[in-house]
Enzyme design. Structure first.
Site, PDB file in Angstrom:
ATOM      1  N   ARG A  34      -9.921 -49.804  -6.037  1.00  0.00           N
ATOM      2  CA  ARG A  34     -10.319 -49.937  -4.698  1.00  0.00           C
ATOM      3  C   ARG A  34      -9.727 -51.206  -3.745  1.00  0.00           C
ATOM      4  NH1 ARG A  34     -16.239 -47.469  -5.692  1.00  0.00           N
ATOM      5  NH2 ARG A  34     -16.197 -45.586  -4.852  1.00  0.00           N
ATOM      6  N   LYS A 199     -24.624 -40.327 -10.583  1.00  0.00           N
ATOM      7  CA  LYS A 199     -25.298 -40.452  -9.775  1.00  0.00           C
ATOM      8  C   LYS A 199     -25.913 -39.188  -9.263  1.00  0.00           C
ATOM      9  CE  LYS A 199     -22.808 -44.327  -7.605  1.00  0.00           C
ATOM     10  NZ  LYS A 199     -22.146 -44.695  -6.691  1.00  0.00           N
ATOM     11  N   GLY A 355     -15.188 -43.775  -7.135  1.00  0.00           N
ATOM     12  CA  GLY A 355     -14.695 -44.835  -7.779  1.00  0.00           C
ATOM     13  C   GLY A 355     -14.295 -44.922  -9.247  1.00  0.00           C
ATOM     14  N   GLY A 379     -19.383 -39.887  -3.375  1.00  0.00           N
ATOM     15  CA  GLY A 379     -20.353 -39.324  -2.499  1.00  0.00           C
ATOM     16  C   GLY A 379     -20.003 -39.035  -1.027  1.00  0.00           C
TER      17      GLY A 379
HETATM   18  N1  LIG Z   1     -23.569 -37.367 -19.579  1.00  0.00           N
HETATM   19  C1  LIG Z   1     -23.803 -38.599 -19.038  1.00  0.00           C
HETATM   20  N2  LIG Z   1     -24.480 -39.485 -19.208  1.00  0.00           N
HETATM   21  C2  LIG Z   1     -24.618 -40.691 -18.865  1.00  0.00           C
HETATM   22  N3  LIG Z   1     -23.519 -41.114 -17.978  1.00  0.00           N
HETATM   23  C3  LIG Z   1     -22.544 -40.244 -17.700  1.00  0.00           C
HETATM   24  C4  LIG Z   1     -22.382 -38.856 -18.298  1.00  0.00           C
HETATM   25  N4  LIG Z   1     -21.263 -38.420 -17.803  1.00  0.00           N
HETATM   26  C5  LIG Z   1     -20.657 -39.101 -16.971  1.00  0.00           C
HETATM   27  N5  LIG Z   1     -21.387 -40.427 -17.000  1.00  0.00           N
HETATM   28  C6  LIG Z   1     -21.146 -41.651 -16.424  1.00  0.00           C
HETATM   29  O1  LIG Z   1     -20.840 -41.307 -14.930  1.00  0.00           O
HETATM   30  C7  LIG Z   1     -20.480 -42.493 -14.343  1.00  0.00           C
HETATM   31  C8  LIG Z   1     -19.651 -42.142 -13.015  1.00  0.00           C
HETATM   32  O2  LIG Z   1     -20.440 -41.442 -12.025  1.00  0.00           O
HETATM   33  P1  LIG Z   1     -20.433 -41.570 -10.613  1.00  0.00           P
HETATM   34  O3  LIG Z   1     -20.714 -43.005 -10.167  1.00  0.00           O
HETATM   35  O4  LIG Z   1     -21.379 -40.357 -10.047  1.00  0.00           O
HETATM   36  O5  LIG Z   1     -18.879 -41.104 -10.178  1.00  0.00           O
HETATM   37  P2  LIG Z   1     -17.842 -41.538  -9.204  1.00  0.00           P
HETATM   38  O6  LIG Z   1     -18.059 -43.080  -9.011  1.00  0.00           O
HETATM   39  O7  LIG Z   1     -16.599 -41.160  -9.527  1.00  0.00           O
HETATM   40  O8  LIG Z   1     -18.467 -40.821  -8.028  1.00  0.00           O
HETATM   41  C9  LIG Z   1     -19.384 -42.968 -15.164  1.00  0.00           C
HETATM   42  O9  LIG Z   1     -19.502 -44.275 -15.492  1.00  0.00           O
HETATM   43  C10 LIG Z   1     -19.733 -42.157 -16.572  1.00  0.00           C
HETATM   44  O10 LIG Z   1     -19.871 -42.963 -17.824  1.00  0.00           O
HETATM   45  O1  LIG Z   2     -18.980 -46.267  -5.760  1.00  0.00           O
HETATM   46  C1  LIG Z   2     -19.293 -45.643  -4.738  1.00  0.00           C
HETATM   47  O2  LIG Z   2     -19.797 -44.404  -4.242  1.00  0.00           O
HETATM   48  P1  LIG Z   2     -19.056 -43.096  -5.475  1.00  0.00           P
HETATM   49  O3  LIG Z   2     -19.697 -43.330  -6.764  1.00  0.00           O
HETATM   50  O4  LIG Z   2     -19.931 -42.093  -4.911  1.00  0.00           O
HETATM   51  O5  LIG Z   2     -17.349 -43.035  -5.402  1.00  0.00           O
HETATM   52  C2  LIG Z   2     -19.380 -46.507  -3.341  1.00  0.00           C
HETATM   53  O6  LIG Z   2     -19.150 -47.782  -3.382  1.00  0.00           O
HETATM   54  C3  LIG Z   2     -20.832 -46.336  -2.820  1.00  0.00           C
HETATM   55  O7  LIG Z   2     -21.808 -47.139  -3.642  1.00  0.00           O
HETATM   56  P2  LIG Z   2     -23.256 -46.603  -3.692  1.00  0.00           P
HETATM   57  O8  LIG Z   2     -23.392 -44.973  -4.043  1.00  0.00           O
HETATM   58  O9  LIG Z   2     -24.093 -47.413  -4.602  1.00  0.00           O
HETATM   59  O10 LIG Z   2     -23.769 -46.471  -2.256  1.00  0.00           O
END
Ligand SMILES: Nc1ncnc2c1ncn2[C@@H]1O[C@H](COP(=O)(O)OP(=O)(O)O)[C@@H](O)[C@H]1O
Ligand SMILES: O=C(OP(=O)(O)O)[C@H](O)COP(=O)(O)O
Length: 397
Positions: A34, A199, A355, A379
């Site tokens: 990023r 998330k 991310g 998101g």
């Molecule tokens: N079954 C699970 N239980 C807890 N954490 C998980 C699980 N599967 C994936 N994760 C965690 O989810 C995190 C990423 O989630 P998220 O922030 O939603 O994705 P992104 O940043 O790609 O949008 C990673 O740090 C990973 O370790």
């Molecule tokens: O990591 C982010 O989003 P993402 O995990 O959905 O890619 C952005 O920095 C937004 O962070 P936030 O979901 O805490 O508002």
């Protein structure tokens, strides 16, 4: 050239909202994707003679300073990548920020401390958010919105500040929107969406709209367990949104009625505790409907990984957000690796967003050009694909 996207910037203080929310292990940045993605806009502004003031968040601190979420390591990495000094303000709008901004010359770059150390940034109260946006806006003459990963957030540094300053869309945001538009206008079919990550409360809701748009939805990561619980299965100590069980039942029913394939894992890798520190970690594969009550699900199992890869093989368009498991730990990375591999093999457009998802494909050794596009926002991309209005985009028009 002394303008950027139509804004007069030479000699001006330009506040740039970037998304520098990178994964950290202690104070060490484990993936700087990023930060790299933010460089072209910052370099263009600097070359145009702007006094560049970057604002960004890291993680989800609780509206007050917390050293664990300081952007100081990010300032150091940004300086290395820009190959020039980056002045770091130890607060966001206070005396340090004011001093740092006052000291900038044309072309210089500064980074303000984590904007989420201020309760006004994420407040749901318009007046409280507005008051903080006033303080941010007082530091600058113009605003460039370049944090694609946060454009779905109605937050002071994304939304309210744009109402207070002459503003423009940054190059990263416009590039991201251009690619994602191709997925909303005429996605080649089959169109498969893969969802995972942690998330869960943020992202379960996107399934609502995606059920009308995608041909198949593959569910992995922490998202799985609310579905399994909705089907009446034990999910042990796994991530669970207990108030979303009815919602998940509704999604399963609607998918069946509309002929959309909603694919859940049939096996899960479980462990007694969330892995921390160096391994090896206990990891056992169990059937998805037979999870032990005292264990947590940390990855999809091998049978599910093969089924997901098979479901992806015929796809002509794929969007993937959210790792299939705790990919940061080798014992729980296989599901994420299998999905990433399958995306590299499709005959069509593959987009990875988020991310951690982007970090995962790089950490697992995949070349970035093996994918059609790697988006900096998870998101934000999902909400765009749902057809939702994004506050951080709307406010610019
Ligand atoms: N079954 C699970 N239980 C807890 N954490 C998980 C699980 N599967 C994936 N994760 C965690 O989810 C995190 C990423 O989630 P998220 O922030 O939603 O994705 P992104 O940043 O790609 O949008 C990673 O740090 C990973 O370790
Ligand atoms: O990591 C982010 O989003 P993402 O995990 O959905 O890619 C952005 O920095 C937004 O962070 P936030 O979901 O805490 O508002």
């Amino acid at each position: 050239m002394d303008t950027y996207a139509g804004l007069a910037v030479a000699g001006k203080r330009v506040l740039v909202r970037s998304d520098l929310n990178v994964p950290l292990d202690g104070g060490t940045i484990t993936d700087d994707g990023r930060i790299r993605a933010s460089l072209p806009t910052l370099q263009a502004l600097s070359r145009a003679g702007a006094r560049v003031v970057v604002t960004a968040h890291l993680g989800r601190p609780k509206g007050a300073p917390d050293p664990a979420y300081s952007l100081a390591p990010v300032a150091a990495r940004l300086s290395e990548l820009l190959e020039k000094p980056v002045a770091f303000a130890t607060d966001t709008v206070g005396p340090s920020a004011q001093e740092v901004v006052a000291g900038l010359g044309d072309g210089d770059v500064a980074l303000l401390e984590n904007v989420r150390f201020n309760a006004g940034e994420t407040s749901k109260d318009d007046a409280e958010r507005g008051a903080f946006a006033d303080e941010l806006a007082a530091l600058a003459d113009a605003f460039v919105s370049d944090g694609f990963g946060v454009v779905h957030r109605k937050q002071a540094s994304v939304y309210d500040v744009a109402q207070r300053l002459p503003h423009a869309m940054g190059g990263l945001v416009s590039t991201e929107i251009d690619v994602l538009r191709r997925l909303t206008e005429t996605p080649e079919r089959p169109y498969v969406v893969v969802l995972g990550g942690s998330k869960v409360s943020d992202k379960l809701g996107v399934i609502d709209n995606l059920l009308d748009k995608a041909d198949s939805l593959l569910i992995g990561g922490g998202m799985v367990f609310t579905f399994l619980a909705a089907l009446g299965h034990e999910v042990g100590t796994s991530l669970l949104e207990a108030d979303q069980l009815d919602t998940c039942r509704d999604y399963l029913r609607r998918a069946e009625e509309s002929g959309v394939r909603l694919v859940l894992p049939t096996d899960i890798v479980v462990s007694p505790t969330f892995p921390s520190g160096p391994g090896p970690h206990d990891a056992t594969v169990v059937a998805a409907d037979q999870m032990p009550a005292d264990q947590m699900g940390l990855d999809i199992g091998p049978e599910s990984a093969a089924a997901f890869a098979a479901a992806l093989a015929p796809a002509r368009t794929v969007f993937w957000n959210g790792p299939m498991g705790v990919f940061e730990v080798p014992e729980f990375a296989a599901g994420t690796r299998a999905v990433a591999q399958a995306l590299t093999e499709i005959d069509g457009l593959s987009v990875v967003g988020g991310g951690d998802s982007a970090a995962a494909v790089r950490q697992l050794g995949f070349a970035e050009d093996a994918f059609g596009h790697i988006s900096t926002g998870g998101g934000a991309s999902l909400e765009y694909l749902e057809g939702k209005q994004l506050p951080g985009i709307d406010v610019l028009s």
